[in-house]
Design a protein around this motif. Structure first.
Motif, short mmCIF file in Angstrom:
data_model
loop_
_atom_site.label_atom_id
_atom_site.label_comp_id
_atom_site.label_asym_id
_atom_site.label_seq_id
_atom_site.Cartn_x
_atom_site.Cartn_y
_atom_site.Cartn_z
N GLN A 112 0.71 -1.24 0.01
CA GLN A 112 -0.16 -0.03 -0.09
C GLN A 112 0.71 1.30 -0.01
O GLN A 112 2.04 1.22 0.39
CB GLN A 112 -0.87 -0.08 1.31
N ASP A 171 -4.83 -7.70 11.33
CA ASP A 171 -5.02 -6.94 9.85
C ASP A 171 -6.02 -7.67 9.16
O ASP A 171 -5.89 -9.19 9.40
CB ASP A 171 -3.83 -6.68 9.26
N ASP A 198 -10.93 -9.51 10.61
CA ASP A 198 -11.38 -7.99 10.58
C ASP A 198 -11.46 -7.44 11.97
O ASP A 198 -11.59 -8.17 12.99
CB ASP A 198 -12.82 -8.20 10.12
N ALA A 199 -11.38 -6.18 12.13
CA ALA A 199 -11.11 -5.47 13.26
C ALA A 199 -12.25 -5.43 14.18
O ALA A 199 -11.90 -6.00 15.31
CB ALA A 199 -10.71 -3.94 12.96
N ASP A 240 -5.01 2.25 14.30
CA ASP A 240 -4.62 2.92 13.21
C ASP A 240 -5.48 2.59 11.72
O ASP A 240 -4.76 1.78 10.75
CB ASP A 240 -2.96 2.78 13.02
#
Ligand code: SAH
Length: 393
Positions: free
Chosen positions: A200, A250, A279-280, A297
């Motif tokens: 990314q 993540d 998944d968060a 974050d």
């Protein structure tokens, strides 16, 4: 005929305050048939020179490169890159022995709107966010060679995903110089695999360096959750800081692979670290009250103004879950990197989250981006990273 943009009467006012964007609504007419990405000269309605910049289709029609009546030629690019390099030298970040990872060009903050350049060891990764910077990429690469000399051996151009989707240009990523690059860079003495080919942004979030360093000071003996870990930056600093356990999460399994590789690179065989591809929200729901240091974050929840409301709901939900579950005496590092979310917006979202969780919460630090991501005083929009360090009783 000169390629020129003539403003409507009075519309030069923001340019007198050196704001580098000219919106399409301010333009009366365009002369000389410029193509997208060309350099145009901007005149006031009574034909006084006011600026020179890149023209583009869209609401920001011109990104100003200079307010002086000077040519935008090779010497211009050399001078701009040299000035950017000077700032990094004088603030010390580019000359440390324990660090070779820094941002050399931060768009408007370096009077180069639409351009980002990150340095990883002897590789420069260059990213154009405007068609004009794409058009001028070879001159910019030449300027990099001129200014940095043999400090860089590779220049990788990575703009496939950052250029306007509709622009009629070939946007292939690739090396402009070199190509045989080692992809391990050093940040404050820690090593990181940087994947600029597939990763990314330019491959790494250089902007969290100082905040990671602050986290390290709080890590000793703590049980830590690094949510949205990407390359594991915060986790690796926490391991060095003496954390008791470090869990990295993540949703991308590629990110988890990178995090594991970076943990292994710095602390081989260290059993304190585990990474989860999940998944968060799922993870926050199922986790118990196991942590006393949490980092949130997330990616930018709002990319445009229209999504602001939903983004604020997202920040609120996320923070409420973390504040609810963190152990008493816990510390929460929480961030937003959405440019359209202001400091006040973000603080209100976190404040609401704290009230929802019914915990006593105090602010220990208010964080932002580091000095190699400078904000032009004339372009406050350039301040995008916001963080709060909270103490939860
Ligand atoms: N903290 C990192 C940068 C985070 S970037 C650093 O210091 O380098 C944001 C990360 O969030 C990305 O790696 C992305 O894969 C991840 N992500 C996006 N949506 C997610 C979700 N719903 N759950 C968990 N991770 C997510």
């Amino acid at each position: 005929m000169e390629k020129a943009v003539i403003l409507k009467k009075g519309k030069e006012e923001s340019l007198h305050r050196y704001h580098p964007w000219i919106f399409s609504g301010a333009i009366q007419r365009i002369e000389g048939k410029p193509e997208e990405g060309d350099i145009v000269t901007v005149y006031t309605n009574d034909r006084q020179f006011i600026a020179r910049g890149h023209v583009q289709v869209g609401s920001i029609a011109v990104r100003v490169l200079t307010f002086n009546n000077e040519p935008v030629d090779q010497s211009f690019w050399n001078r701009r890159i040299a000035t950017a390099h000077d700032l990094r030298e004088r603030t010390g970040i580019s000359s440390r022995e324990d660090n070779n990872t820094y941002r050399l060009v931060h768009g408007e903050g370096d009077n180069l709107p639409g351009l980002v350049i990150d340095i990883y060891g002897d590789t420069a990764v260059m990213q154009a966010h405007s068609v004009g910077m794409h058009v001028n990429r070879m001159q910019i690469a030449d300027a990099l060679k001129e200014v940095l000399g043999d400090k860089i051996k590779n220049i990788y151009y990575k703009s496939e995903t950052t250029l306007p989707y509709k622009a009629d240009i070939s946007k292939d990523n690739g090396y402009i110089m070199g190509g045989n690059a080692s992809n391990i860079a050093t940040e404050y003495g820690l090593k990181f695999h940087i994947d600029w080919l597939r990763g990314q942004k330019t491959g790494f979030f250089v902007d969290q360096r100082e905040n990671r360093s602050l986290l390290e000071k709080y890590a000793k003996g703590r049980k830590l959750l690094n949510m949205f870990c990407y390359t594991g930056g915060f986790s690796i600093y926490a391991l060095r800081g003496g954390a008791e356990i470090v869990h990295s999460v993540d949703s991308s399994s590629k990110a988890i692979d990178l995090t594991n590789a970076n943990a292994e690179l710095n602390f081989p065989g260290d059993k304190r670290h585990t990474a989860y591809a999940e998944d968060a929200f799922d993870f926050l729901d199922r986790m118990g009250n196991n942590y006393n240091l949490i980092i949130l974050d997330p990616p930018a929840f709002a990319k445009h103004r229209d999504s602001l409301r939903n983004a604020l709901i997202g920040y609120r939900r996320l923070n409420a879950k973390a504040i609810e579950k963190i152990q008493p005496g816990g510390i929460l590092f929480t961030f937003s990197c959405s440019q359209v979310v202001s400091k006040e917006n973000f603080r209100t979202a976190v404040f609401t989250a704290a009230a929802m969780a019914k915990r006593n919460v105090r602010i220990l630090h208010q964080l932002t981006q580091p000095a190699d991501h400078p904000v032009s005083i004339y372009h406050p929009e350039g301040e995008y990273l916001k963080g709060l360090v909270l103490y939860v009783e």
